[in-house]
Design an enzyme around this catalytic site. Structure first.
Site, PDB file in Angstrom:
ATOM      1  N   ASP A 143       0.814  -0.907   0.286  1.00  0.00           N
ATOM      2  CA  ASP A 143      -0.330  -0.291   0.084  1.00  0.00           C
ATOM      3  C   ASP A 143       1.442   1.008  -0.175  1.00  0.00           C
ATOM      4  O   ASP A 143       2.096   1.171   0.223  1.00  0.00           O
ATOM      5  CB  ASP A 143      -0.370   0.108   1.142  1.00  0.00           C
ATOM      6  CG  ASP A 143      -2.354  -0.866   1.210  1.00  0.00           C
ATOM      7  OD1 ASP A 143      -2.058  -2.020   0.163  1.00  0.00           O
ATOM      8  OD2 ASP A 143      -3.216  -0.493   2.006  1.00  0.00           O
ATOM      9  N   ASP A 144       0.485   2.311  -0.266  1.00  0.00           N
ATOM     10  CA  ASP A 144       1.161   3.757  -0.245  1.00  0.00           C
ATOM     11  C   ASP A 144       1.672   4.653  -1.491  1.00  0.00           C
ATOM     12  O   ASP A 144       2.581   5.118  -0.997  1.00  0.00           O
ATOM     13  CB  ASP A 144       1.246   3.479   1.474  1.00  0.00           C
ATOM     14  CG  ASP A 144      -0.030   4.089   2.158  1.00  0.00           C
ATOM     15  OD1 ASP A 144      -0.937   3.819   1.778  1.00  0.00           O
ATOM     16  OD2 ASP A 144       0.668   3.440   3.358  1.00  0.00           O
ATOM     17  N   HIS A 155      -6.047   3.207  -3.826  1.00  0.00           N
ATOM     18  CA  HIS A 155      -6.261   3.747  -2.725  1.00  0.00           C
ATOM     19  C   HIS A 155      -5.886   5.117  -2.310  1.00  0.00           C
ATOM     20  O   HIS A 155      -5.808   5.888  -1.213  1.00  0.00           O
ATOM     21  CB  HIS A 155      -4.861   3.226  -2.089  1.00  0.00           C
ATOM     22  CG  HIS A 155      -5.003   2.858  -0.830  1.00  0.00           C
ATOM     23  ND1 HIS A 155      -5.254   2.558   0.237  1.00  0.00           N
ATOM     24  CD2 HIS A 155      -3.887   3.316   0.176  1.00  0.00           C
ATOM     25  CE1 HIS A 155      -4.447   1.950   1.277  1.00  0.00           C
ATOM     26  NE2 HIS A 155      -4.127   3.153   1.310  1.00  0.00           N
ATOM     27  N   HIS A 190      -5.478  10.510   0.267  1.00  0.00           N
ATOM     28  CA  HIS A 190      -5.247   9.200   1.468  1.00  0.00           C
ATOM     29  C   HIS A 190      -5.215  10.356   2.581  1.00  0.00           C
ATOM     30  O   HIS A 190      -4.115  10.020   3.953  1.00  0.00           O
ATOM     31  CB  HIS A 190      -3.933   8.442   1.249  1.00  0.00           C
ATOM     32  CG  HIS A 190      -3.284   7.402   2.630  1.00  0.00           C
ATOM     33  ND1 HIS A 190      -3.280   7.192   4.237  1.00  0.00           N
ATOM     34  CD2 HIS A 190      -3.507   6.033   2.283  1.00  0.00           C
ATOM     35  CE1 HIS A 190      -3.633   5.744   4.210  1.00  0.00           C
ATOM     36  NE2 HIS A 190      -2.876   5.220   3.387  1.00  0.00           N
ATOM     37  N   HIS A 223       3.293  -2.111   3.846  1.00  0.00           N
ATOM     38  CA  HIS A 223       4.058  -1.008   3.098  1.00  0.00           C
ATOM     39  C   HIS A 223       5.429  -1.159   2.240  1.00  0.00           C
ATOM     40  O   HIS A 223       6.462  -0.652   3.270  1.00  0.00           O
ATOM     41  CB  HIS A 223       4.148   0.020   3.932  1.00  0.00           C
ATOM     42  CG  HIS A 223       2.457   0.232   4.711  1.00  0.00           C
ATOM     43  ND1 HIS A 223       1.851  -0.318   5.018  1.00  0.00           N
ATOM     44  CD2 HIS A 223       0.955   0.898   4.475  1.00  0.00           C
ATOM     45  CE1 HIS A 223       0.233  -0.401   5.465  1.00  0.00           C
ATOM     46  NE2 HIS A 223      -0.242   0.641   5.027  1.00  0.00           N
TER      47      HIS A 223
HETATM   48 ZN    ZN Z   1      -2.798   3.242   3.117  1.00  0.00          ZN
END
Ligand code: ZN
Length: 264
Positions: free
Chosen positions: A83-84, A134, A138, A229
């Site tokens: 993620d991210d 995503h 965020h 991550h």
């Molecule tokens: Zn995230």
């Protein structure tokens, strides 16, 4: 029969709306027995309890309370998810490791990062990995925005990704795993496919020590979707050991559906 009815019901309305309907029905029934003197206190208390329940459930994506998300693979494989990203250094590091180990994974990307590093996204896709949205920024308030702002926050990233990959990108993972009735509405209206996880590594909270690597390997099951991550250096450092450890348990890595198959 009851099970079938429950399944049919939850395919039409979410558990949130079923809970809401039950809550209101109980309210109407019980209000007859409430002493008029305590009427207001009863209303305030019960609404408070309901709001706390909704808040807690919004943080528990795995309960499928507001929307149906996929938390496990249909196959015996294990899927690593990152993620991210994209991150200008660590995503390349991660891709190098995945290439060397022959592992395909899934990346849930933040829209504003995608705009900054589209070349990294191109590499992710070229090397056969899956991508999902995503959100665009965020933001911490993601669980509290609604309407047009929420729509934009979710759909802008899906659109940017689709333009880069040349196919409609329908996979979505909400930031912080937060879900609510507003997010569920956008997901349903645009036929997005929400992907959760079955194994959280908490790699943003604490670094991957050798003890933690072993714990994660131990907790990995067939069908697991692992949440990582790559922006965390310690996650990149641990990745080769994590992959080898899971393979030593006799498990192989896989994806939801290979690229070019339409996401439903
Ligand atoms: Zn995230």
């Amino acid at each position: 029969m009851t099970h079938n009815l429950a399944a049919l019901l939850s395919s039409v309305v979410s558990r949130f709306y079923i809970t809401l309907i039950l809550f209101l029905s109980f309210q109407f029934t019980f209000l007859f027995w409430v002493d008029p003197e305590h009427f207001l206190a009863y209303i305030i208390l019960s609404v408070l309890v309901f709001m706390i329940l909704v808040f807690v459930m919004s943080l528990l994506i795995r309960t499928n309370f507001f929307l149906q998300a996929q938390h496990k693979l249909d196959s015996d494989h294990v899927m690593l998810t990152f993620d991210d990203g994209p991150h200008p250094i660590n995503t390349h590091r991660t891709l190098d490791i995945l290439k060397e180990k022959g592992v395909k994974a899934m990346f849930f990307l933040i829209g504003k990062n995608v705009e900054q590093y589209p070349d990294v996204v191109e590499r992710i896709v070229q090397e056969g990995h899956l991508v999902g949205g995503h959100s665009y920024s965020h933001q911490f308030s993601f669980g509290f925005i609604m309407g047009r702002e929420l729509n934009r926050e979710i759909l802008r990233t899906q659109k940017i990704l689709s333009e880069i990959t040349g196919q409609e990108e329908k996979y979505f993972r909400p930031p912080f795993g937060v879900t609510n009735a507003h997010i569920a509405y956008v997901v349903k209206a645009h036929a997005l496919k929400t992907i959760g996880w079955s194994l959280r590594t908490y790699d943003t909270a604490t670094d991957f020590t050798s003890k933690k690597i072993n714990q994660i390997i131990q907790k990995t099951r067939r069908g697991s979707i692992v949440l990582l991550h790559e922006r965390m250096d310690s996650t990149c450092d641990a990745l080769p050991l994590l992959i080898d450890g899971i393979r030593n348990k006799g498990m192989e890595f896989g994806l939801l559906t290979p690229r070019n198959e339409t996401a439903k």
